[in-house]
Design a protein around this motif. Sequence first.
Motif, mmCIF file in Angstrom:
data_model
loop_
_atom_site.group_PDB
_atom_site.id
_atom_site.type_symbol
_atom_site.label_atom_id
_atom_site.label_comp_id
_atom_site.label_asym_id
_atom_site.label_seq_id
_atom_site.Cartn_x
_atom_site.Cartn_y
_atom_site.Cartn_z
ATOM 1 N N GLU A 172 -2.895 11.295 16.145
ATOM 2 C CA GLU A 172 -2.460 10.421 17.241
ATOM 3 C C GLU A 172 -1.024 9.945 17.014
ATOM 4 O O GLU A 172 -0.192 9.978 17.931
ATOM 5 N N PHE A 173 -0.719 9.541 15.790
ATOM 6 C CA PHE A 173 0.606 9.008 15.497
ATOM 7 C C PHE A 173 1.672 10.102 15.511
ATOM 8 O O PHE A 173 2.778 9.880 16.027
ATOM 9 N N VAL A 174 1.378 11.271 14.962
ATOM 10 C CA VAL A 174 2.404 12.321 14.947
ATOM 11 C C VAL A 174 2.597 12.901 16.344
ATOM 12 O O VAL A 174 3.682 13.401 16.664
ATOM 13 N N THR A 175 1.569 12.818 17.194
ATOM 14 C CA THR A 175 1.705 13.275 18.580
ATOM 15 C C THR A 175 2.646 12.362 19.357
ATOM 16 O O THR A 175 3.375 12.810 20.245
ATOM 17 N N GLU A 176 2.657 11.077 19.000
ATOM 18 C CA GLU A 176 3.551 10.122 19.658
ATOM 19 C C GLU A 176 5.001 10.290 19.216
ATOM 20 O O GLU A 176 5.919 9.781 19.874
ATOM 21 N N SER A 177 5.219 10.981 18.124
ATOM 22 C CA SER A 177 6.558 11.099 17.553
ATOM 23 C C SER A 177 7.486 11.916 18.448
ATOM 24 O O SER A 177 7.050 12.822 19.174
ATOM 25 N N LEU A 178 8.766 11.600 18.360
ATOM 26 C CA LEU A 178 9.768 12.342 19.122
ATOM 27 C C LEU A 178 10.115 13.665 18.451
ATOM 28 O O LEU A 178 10.752 14.528 19.055
ATOM 29 N N THR A 179 9.723 13.840 17.192
ATOM 30 C CA THR A 179 9.997 15.078 16.484
ATOM 31 C C THR A 179 8.803 16.026 16.574
ATOM 32 O O THR A 179 7.649 15.588 16.630
ATOM 33 N N ALA A 180 9.092 17.322 16.605
ATOM 34 C CA ALA A 180 8.033 18.333 16.691
ATOM 35 C C ALA A 180 7.684 18.890 15.320
ATOM 36 O O ALA A 180 6.993 19.908 15.218
ATOM 37 N N CYS A 181 8.116 18.215 14.258
ATOM 38 C CA CYS A 181 7.922 18.736 12.903
ATOM 39 C C CYS A 181 6.462 19.004 12.581
ATOM 40 O O CYS A 181 6.125 20.023 11.970
ATOM 41 N N ALA A 182 5.581 18.093 12.981
ATOM 42 C CA ALA A 182 4.161 18.257 12.665
ATOM 43 C C ALA A 182 3.580 19.486 13.356
ATOM 44 O O ALA A 182 2.790 20.228 12.757
ATOM 45 N N CYS A 183 3.972 19.717 14.590
ATOM 46 C CA CYS A 183 3.477 20.882 15.332
ATOM 47 C C CYS A 183 3.968 22.181 14.693
ATOM 48 O O CYS A 183 3.209 23.154 14.562
ATOM 49 N N ILE A 184 5.211 22.201 14.288
ATOM 50 C CA ILE A 184 5.776 23.399 13.656
ATOM 51 C C ILE A 184 5.096 23.650 12.316
ATOM 52 O O ILE A 184 4.747 24.786 11.979
ATOM 53 N N TYR A 185 4.893 22.569 11.565
ATOM 54 C CA TYR A 185 4.225 22.707 10.270
ATOM 55 C C TYR A 185 2.803 23.220 10.455
ATOM 56 O O TYR A 185 2.350 24.109 9.719
ATOM 57 N N ALA A 186 2.073 22.651 11.427
ATOM 58 C CA ALA A 186 0.691 23.065 11.678
ATOM 59 C C ALA A 186 0.609 24.549 11.971
ATOM 60 O O ALA A 186 -0.240 25.269 11.430
ATOM 61 N N SER A 187 1.501 25.036 12.835
ATOM 62 C CA SER A 187 1.502 26.448 13.199
ATOM 63 C C SER A 187 1.779 27.336 11.985
ATOM 64 O O SER A 187 1.083 28.337 11.749
ATOM 65 N N SER A 188 2.769 26.948 11.185
ATOM 66 C CA SER A 188 3.113 27.737 9.997
ATOM 67 C C SER A 188 2.007 27.670 8.952
ATOM 68 O O SER A 188 1.701 28.671 8.295
ATOM 69 N N PHE A 189 1.401 26.489 8.798
ATOM 70 C CA PHE A 189 0.319 26.324 7.820
ATOM 71 C C PHE A 189 -0.861 27.218 8.168
ATOM 72 O O PHE A 189 -1.414 27.912 7.306
ATOM 73 N N VAL A 190 -1.264 27.221 9.430
ATOM 74 C CA VAL A 190 -2.409 28.030 9.855
ATOM 75 C C VAL A 190 -2.089 29.517 9.728
ATOM 76 O O VAL A 190 -2.948 30.314 9.315
ATOM 77 N N ASP A 191 -0.865 29.913 10.064
ATOM 78 C CA ASP A 191 -0.473 31.326 9.906
ATOM 79 C C ASP A 191 -0.604 31.753 8.443
ATOM 80 O O ASP A 191 -1.110 32.842 8.146
ATOM 81 N N THR A 192 -0.151 30.899 7.531
ATOM 82 C CA THR A 192 -0.243 31.209 6.104
ATOM 83 C C THR A 192 -1.695 31.230 5.647
ATOM 84 O O THR A 192 -2.112 32.095 4.875
ATOM 85 N N LEU A 193 -2.496 30.295 6.153
ATOM 86 C CA LEU A 193 -3.909 30.224 5.804
ATOM 87 C C LEU A 193 -4.637 31.496 6.216
ATOM 88 O O LEU A 193 -5.477 32.022 5.465
ATOM 89 N N ASN A 194 -4.299 32.020 7.375
ATOM 90 C CA ASN A 194 -4.971 33.206 7.890
ATOM 91 C C ASN A 194 -4.644 34.474 7.105
ATOM 92 O O ASN A 194 -5.361 35.478 7.202
#
Length: 249
Positions: A168-190
């Motif tokens: 909830e808090f990172v979604t409110e943020s003006l930065t997209a860092c969390a979204c970019i990290y999530a995408s990269s993390f899941v790609d690496t996990l897969n």
Amino acid sequence: ADHNVPREVALKVERNAKHALAEQERNAPEDSIALLKLISDPLMMELHFEMRMPILYVYPFLRVYAEVDPAGTRKICHSAITLLSVAKHDVLFLAAESPFQAFHGPRMLFHVEGELEYMRQAFDKQLVTKDNWISEAVMWTNEWVHHGTLRASCESRLVALDVKKFQEFVTESLTACACIYASSFVDTLNKLEPEELSDIGTYTSDMADILQHVFPDDFMFHRAELDARYGIHRPASADKEETWVSSSP
């Protein structure tokens, strides 16, 4: 309002409140300490940040994210953290269990005090240290199931980070860092083999690559310390190749 309270007195109250909060984090619920009821919410948020961020600092994403979104990080420390005390032989989660079906909801864990053991089938028992973090994957994907069992081998204390409040808090943020990290993390996990999947997190060359991608300017100030702490050696040619090698076998 400051009610014309001298600065020296205000600082003394703040120091006493910080001490009371430290005692609460170790021994008692906040509502049982009278002084904490008198503290303003902004000051309590700052105190929570000062007390809890050093524990979360072991997690490299939050270490760097705190510089990119300090206001959001303070909200996380203030409202998304629960303190856990567990007894000897208590089980925090079981292999094949879904963290999203747990009564407390999905959460990421940080070891504060005591001794924790992580057991995976066909692997030796792993001792969880304060250089590890636990269940990072639940932060970034809702398909994660635990791949081992986490148990306290003595009385222990942990910090739990509520995944839903964090998101909830990172979604409110003006930065997209969390979204970019999530995408990269899941790609690496897969890309990992099933036997490589673990609930216990540590800093690796893959994580360094992700952090460098997500925080191209800010991560560079933390990289040397993290590399040295976790034994990651970066070849001299890596400035151009961005190639990482771990000294771990």
